[in-house]
Motif scaffolding. Structure first.
Motif, PDB file in Angstrom:
ATOM      1  N   ASP A   7       0.825  -1.208   0.000  1.00  5.03           N
ATOM      2  CA  ASP A   7       0.000   0.000   0.000  1.00  5.03           C
ATOM      3  C   ASP A   7       0.861   1.261   0.000  1.00  5.03           C
ATOM      4  O   ASP A   7       0.611   2.206  -0.750  1.00  5.03           O
ATOM      5  CB  ASP A   7      -0.941   0.025   1.209  1.00  5.03           C
ATOM      6  CG  ASP A   7      -2.088  -0.963   1.077  1.00  5.03           C
ATOM      7  OD1 ASP A   7      -2.334  -1.431  -0.054  1.00  5.03           O
ATOM      8  OD2 ASP A   7      -2.733  -1.249   2.099  1.00  5.03           O
ATOM      9  N   HIS A   8       1.892   1.260   0.847  1.00  2.84           N
ATOM     10  CA  HIS A   8       2.729   2.449   0.926  1.00  2.84           C
ATOM     11  C   HIS A   8       3.569   2.615  -0.346  1.00  2.84           C
ATOM     12  O   HIS A   8       3.779   3.735  -0.823  1.00  2.84           O
ATOM     13  CB  HIS A   8       3.629   2.417   2.153  1.00  2.84           C
ATOM     14  CG  HIS A   8       4.408   3.681   2.335  1.00  2.84           C
ATOM     15  ND1 HIS A   8       3.823   4.926   2.419  1.00  2.84           N
ATOM     16  CD2 HIS A   8       5.742   3.905   2.399  1.00  2.84           C
ATOM     17  CE1 HIS A   8       4.747   5.851   2.547  1.00  2.84           C
ATOM     18  NE2 HIS A   8       5.934   5.258   2.536  1.00  2.84           N
ATOM     19  N   GLU A  10       2.634   1.821  -3.301  1.00  4.63           N
ATOM     20  CA  GLU A  10       1.708   2.372  -4.298  1.00  4.63           C
ATOM     21  C   GLU A  10       1.458   3.855  -4.032  1.00  4.63           C
ATOM     22  O   GLU A  10       1.389   4.656  -4.957  1.00  4.63           O
ATOM     23  CB  GLU A  10       0.384   1.601  -4.288  1.00  4.63           C
ATOM     24  CG  GLU A  10      -0.615   2.073  -5.312  1.00  4.63           C
ATOM     25  CD  GLU A  10      -0.147   1.964  -6.760  1.00  4.63           C
ATOM     26  OE1 GLU A  10      -0.616   2.773  -7.585  1.00  4.63           O
ATOM     27  OE2 GLU A  10       0.689   1.099  -7.062  1.00  4.63           O
ATOM     28  N   GLU A  11       1.320   4.251  -2.758  1.00  5.54           N
ATOM     29  CA  GLU A  11       1.137   5.660  -2.413  1.00  5.54           C
ATOM     30  C   GLU A  11       2.330   6.492  -2.890  1.00  5.54           C
ATOM     31  O   GLU A  11       2.157   7.587  -3.425  1.00  5.54           O
ATOM     32  CB  GLU A  11       0.976   5.830  -0.904  1.00  5.54           C
ATOM     33  CG  GLU A  11      -0.346   5.323  -0.358  1.00  5.54           C
ATOM     34  CD  GLU A  11      -0.366   5.266   1.172  1.00  5.54           C
ATOM     35  OE1 GLU A  11      -1.459   5.081   1.713  1.00  5.54           O
ATOM     36  OE2 GLU A  11       0.699   5.407   1.819  1.00  5.54           O
ATOM     37  N   ARG A  12       3.526   5.964  -2.723  1.00  5.36           N
ATOM     38  CA  ARG A  12       4.728   6.680  -3.162  1.00  5.36           C
ATOM     39  C   ARG A  12       4.753   6.807  -4.680  1.00  5.36           C
ATOM     40  O   ARG A  12       5.114   7.853  -5.217  1.00  5.36           O
ATOM     41  CB  ARG A  12       5.979   5.972  -2.653  1.00  5.36           C
ATOM     42  CG  ARG A  12       6.170   6.141  -1.167  1.00  5.36           C
ATOM     43  CD  ARG A  12       7.291   5.299  -0.634  1.00  5.36           C
ATOM     44  NE  ARG A  12       8.542   5.559  -1.328  1.00  5.36           N
ATOM     45  CZ  ARG A  12       9.711   5.691  -0.736  1.00  5.36           C
ATOM     46  NH1 ARG A  12       9.785   5.603   0.580  1.00  5.36           N
ATOM     47  NH2 ARG A  12      10.806   5.901  -1.416  1.00  5.36           N
ATOM     48  N   GLN A  14       2.124   6.865  -6.693  1.00  2.00           N
ATOM     49  CA  GLN A  14       1.120   7.856  -7.075  1.00  2.00           C
ATOM     50  C   GLN A  14       1.625   9.273  -6.809  1.00  2.00           C
ATOM     51  O   GLN A  14       1.365  10.177  -7.596  1.00  2.00           O
ATOM     52  CB  GLN A  14      -0.192   7.612  -6.329  1.00  2.00           C
ATOM     53  CG  GLN A  14      -0.892   6.329  -6.683  1.00  2.00           C
ATOM     54  CD  GLN A  14      -1.289   6.269  -8.147  1.00  2.00           C
ATOM     55  OE1 GLN A  14      -1.588   7.275  -8.763  1.00  2.00           O
ATOM     56  NE2 GLN A  14      -1.283   5.071  -8.717  1.00  2.00           N
ATOM     57  N   ALA A  15       2.354   9.472  -5.715  1.00  2.00           N
ATOM     58  CA  ALA A  15       2.866  10.792  -5.367  1.00  2.00           C
ATOM     59  C   ALA A  15       3.878  11.290  -6.397  1.00  2.00           C
ATOM     60  O   ALA A  15       4.022  12.502  -6.604  1.00  2.00           O
ATOM     61  CB  ALA A  15       3.497  10.767  -3.979  1.00  2.00           C
ATOM     62  N   ASN A  70      -9.508  12.371  -7.766  1.00  2.00           N
ATOM     63  CA  ASN A  70      -9.325  11.527  -6.582  1.00  2.00           C
ATOM     64  C   ASN A  70     -10.605  10.810  -6.177  1.00  2.00           C
ATOM     65  O   ASN A  70     -10.757  10.425  -5.029  1.00  2.00           O
ATOM     66  CB  ASN A  70      -8.825  12.383  -5.404  1.00  2.00           C
ATOM     67  CG  ASN A  70      -7.391  12.792  -5.588  1.00  2.00           C
ATOM     68  OD1 ASN A  70      -6.567  12.002  -6.022  1.00  2.00           O
ATOM     69  ND2 ASN A  70      -7.097  14.042  -5.275  1.00  2.00           N
ATOM     70  N   GLN A  74      -7.975   4.599  -4.216  1.00  2.00           N
ATOM     71  CA  GLN A  74      -7.021   3.525  -4.503  1.00  2.00           C
ATOM     72  C   GLN A  74      -6.374   3.689  -5.876  1.00  2.00           C
ATOM     73  O   GLN A  74      -5.329   3.123  -6.128  1.00  2.00           O
ATOM     74  CB  GLN A  74      -7.720   2.166  -4.441  1.00  2.00           C
ATOM     75  CG  GLN A  74      -8.200   1.788  -3.056  1.00  2.00           C
ATOM     76  CD  GLN A  74      -7.053   1.682  -2.083  1.00  2.00           C
ATOM     77  OE1 GLN A  74      -6.750   2.626  -1.362  1.00  2.00           O
ATOM     78  NE2 GLN A  74      -6.394   0.541  -2.067  1.00  2.00           N
TER      79      GLN A  74
END
Length: 159
Positions: A7-8, A10-12, A14-15, A70, A74
Protein backbone atom coordinates in the motif's frame (compact mmCIF):
# COMPACT_ATOMS: atom_id res chain seq x y z
CA UNK A 1 16.94 -0.56 3.52
CA UNK A 2 13.36 -0.81 4.82
CA UNK A 3 10.82 -2.93 3.02
CA UNK A 4 7.72 -0.96 2.14
CA UNK A 5 4.25 -2.38 2.37
CA UNK A 6 2.46 -2.75 -0.97
CA UNK A 7 0.00 0.00 0.00
CA UNK A 8 2.73 2.45 0.93
CA UNK A 9 4.79 1.61 -2.16
CA UNK A 10 1.71 2.37 -4.30
CA UNK A 11 1.14 5.66 -2.41
CA UNK A 12 4.73 6.68 -3.16
CA UNK A 13 4.31 5.77 -6.82
CA UNK A 14 1.12 7.86 -7.08
CA UNK A 15 2.87 10.79 -5.37
CA UNK A 16 5.53 10.78 -8.11
CA UNK A 17 2.98 11.06 -10.90
CA UNK A 18 1.89 14.64 -10.25
CA UNK A 19 5.42 16.14 -10.47
CA UNK A 20 6.01 14.05 -13.60
CA UNK A 21 2.91 15.47 -15.28
CA UNK A 22 3.92 18.97 -14.19
CA UNK A 23 7.31 18.43 -15.86
CA UNK A 24 5.50 17.48 -19.09
CA UNK A 25 3.29 20.56 -18.89
CA UNK A 26 6.32 22.77 -18.22
CA UNK A 27 8.09 21.28 -21.26
CA UNK A 28 5.14 22.06 -23.54
CA UNK A 29 4.46 25.57 -22.25
CA UNK A 30 6.05 28.18 -24.47
CA UNK A 31 7.13 31.72 -23.77
CA UNK A 32 5.43 34.49 -25.72
CA UNK A 33 4.55 33.52 -29.27
CA UNK A 34 6.54 30.25 -29.27
CA UNK A 35 4.20 27.27 -29.10
CA UNK A 36 4.31 23.51 -28.94
CA UNK A 37 2.90 21.51 -31.84
CA UNK A 38 1.22 18.20 -32.35
CA UNK A 39 1.84 16.60 -35.73
CA UNK A 40 -0.49 13.93 -37.10
CA UNK A 41 1.09 11.21 -39.25
CA UNK A 42 -0.02 8.48 -41.63
CA UNK A 43 1.91 5.91 -39.57
CA UNK A 44 1.40 4.46 -36.09
CA UNK A 45 5.13 4.98 -35.54
CA UNK A 46 5.66 8.66 -36.36
CA UNK A 47 9.45 8.33 -36.09
CA UNK A 48 9.46 5.73 -38.90
CA UNK A 49 11.46 6.95 -41.92
CA UNK A 50 8.47 6.60 -44.26
CA UNK A 51 6.01 8.45 -41.98
CA UNK A 52 4.33 11.41 -43.69
CA UNK A 53 3.33 14.47 -41.65
CA UNK A 54 -0.30 15.23 -42.51
CA UNK A 55 -0.82 18.35 -40.42
CA UNK A 56 1.03 20.30 -37.72
CA UNK A 57 -1.38 21.79 -35.20
CA UNK A 58 -0.01 24.55 -32.97
CA UNK A 59 -0.86 24.35 -29.29
CA UNK A 60 -1.40 27.50 -27.28
CA UNK A 61 1.37 28.88 -25.08
CA UNK A 62 -0.87 27.97 -22.13
CA UNK A 63 -1.10 24.46 -23.51
CA UNK A 64 -3.27 22.88 -20.84
CA UNK A 65 -3.92 21.93 -17.25
CA UNK A 66 -3.26 19.03 -14.97
CA UNK A 67 -6.40 17.31 -13.74
CA UNK A 68 -6.30 15.16 -10.61
CA UNK A 69 -9.33 12.93 -10.11
CA UNK A 70 -9.32 11.53 -6.58
CA UNK A 71 -12.78 9.97 -6.74
CA UNK A 72 -11.15 6.54 -6.39
CA UNK A 73 -8.60 6.86 -3.55
CA UNK A 74 -7.02 3.53 -4.50
CA UNK A 75 -6.47 4.63 -8.10
CA UNK A 76 -6.38 8.41 -8.56
CA UNK A 77 -6.27 9.53 -12.17
CA UNK A 78 -3.80 12.23 -13.16
CA UNK A 79 -4.11 13.55 -16.70
CA UNK A 80 -2.75 16.48 -18.64
CA UNK A 81 -5.68 17.96 -20.53
CA UNK A 82 -4.64 20.03 -23.52
CA UNK A 83 -6.48 23.30 -24.11
CA UNK A 84 -8.71 22.99 -27.15
CA UNK A 85 -10.04 23.37 -29.73
CA UNK A 86 -6.96 23.82 -31.89
CA UNK A 87 -6.90 23.43 -35.65
CA UNK A 88 -4.65 23.70 -38.69
CA UNK A 89 -4.81 23.22 -42.43
CA UNK A 90 -4.04 19.70 -43.71
CA UNK A 91 -1.22 19.81 -46.26
CA UNK A 92 0.39 16.34 -46.32
CA UNK A 93 -2.50 14.01 -47.19
CA UNK A 94 -2.72 11.98 -50.39
CA UNK A 95 -4.01 14.51 -52.94
CA UNK A 96 -6.51 12.14 -54.53
CA UNK A 97 -7.82 9.96 -51.70
CA UNK A 98 -6.94 11.74 -48.45
CA UNK A 99 -5.12 9.95 -45.64
CA UNK A 100 -6.13 8.30 -42.35
CA UNK A 101 -4.11 9.66 -39.38
CA UNK A 102 -2.63 6.81 -37.35
CA UNK A 103 -0.10 8.38 -35.02
CA UNK A 104 0.96 11.73 -33.58
CA UNK A 105 4.01 13.36 -32.06
CA UNK A 106 4.07 16.28 -29.64
CA UNK A 107 7.00 18.68 -30.04
CA UNK A 108 8.03 21.29 -27.46
CA UNK A 109 8.50 24.96 -28.43
CA UNK A 110 12.12 24.24 -29.44
CA UNK A 111 10.94 21.56 -31.90
CA UNK A 112 12.21 18.69 -29.75
CA UNK A 113 10.08 15.51 -29.71
CA UNK A 114 8.37 15.11 -26.33
CA UNK A 115 6.14 12.08 -26.88
CA UNK A 116 4.36 9.92 -29.43
CA UNK A 117 0.61 9.36 -29.16
CA UNK A 118 -1.89 6.99 -30.70
CA UNK A 119 -4.74 8.30 -32.87
CA UNK A 120 -8.18 6.69 -32.96
CA UNK A 121 -11.84 7.42 -33.47
CA UNK A 122 -13.63 9.09 -30.57
CA UNK A 123 -14.25 6.49 -27.87
CA UNK A 124 -11.77 3.97 -29.30
CA UNK A 125 -9.03 4.52 -26.73
CA UNK A 126 -6.35 6.57 -28.51
CA UNK A 127 -4.65 9.46 -26.73
CA UNK A 128 -5.76 11.61 -29.68
CA UNK A 129 -9.38 10.91 -30.58
CA UNK A 130 -11.03 12.33 -33.66
CA UNK A 131 -14.60 12.36 -34.92
CA UNK A 132 -15.13 10.26 -38.08
CA UNK A 133 -15.83 12.23 -41.23
CA UNK A 134 -16.40 9.45 -43.79
CA UNK A 135 -17.71 5.91 -43.91
CA UNK A 136 -15.74 3.15 -45.63
CA UNK A 137 -16.96 -0.41 -45.93
CA UNK A 138 -19.81 0.47 -43.58
CA UNK A 139 -17.39 1.65 -40.85
CA UNK A 140 -16.74 5.20 -39.64
CA UNK A 141 -13.25 6.52 -40.48
CA UNK A 142 -11.28 9.73 -40.04
CA UNK A 143 -9.76 10.70 -43.38
CA UNK A 144 -7.87 13.97 -43.73
CA UNK A 145 -7.91 15.87 -47.02
CA UNK A 146 -5.53 18.59 -48.15
CA UNK A 147 -7.06 22.02 -47.76
CA UNK A 148 -9.40 20.95 -44.96
CA UNK A 149 -8.98 21.77 -41.28
CA UNK A 150 -7.96 19.13 -38.74
CA UNK A 151 -9.45 20.11 -35.40
CA UNK A 152 -8.49 18.75 -32.00
CA UNK A 153 -11.24 19.20 -29.45
CA UNK A 154 -9.39 17.52 -26.60
CA UNK A 155 -6.31 15.48 -25.88
CA UNK A 156 -5.59 13.86 -22.57
CA UNK A 157 -2.94 11.47 -21.41
CA UNK A 158 -2.01 10.11 -18.04
CA UNK A 159 1.34 9.75 -16.40
Amino acid sequence: MPTLSNDHAEERLQACRLPAMQATLDRLTGAGEVVSTIVLYDNETPAAPAAVALVAIPLTAAVGTINVDNTDPQNPTITLVVTAPREALVTGADPSTGTVPLGATVFDPAGVRVMDLTVSLTGAGGEVQMEPNVEEGGLPVVRLFNGSLARLTSISFGG
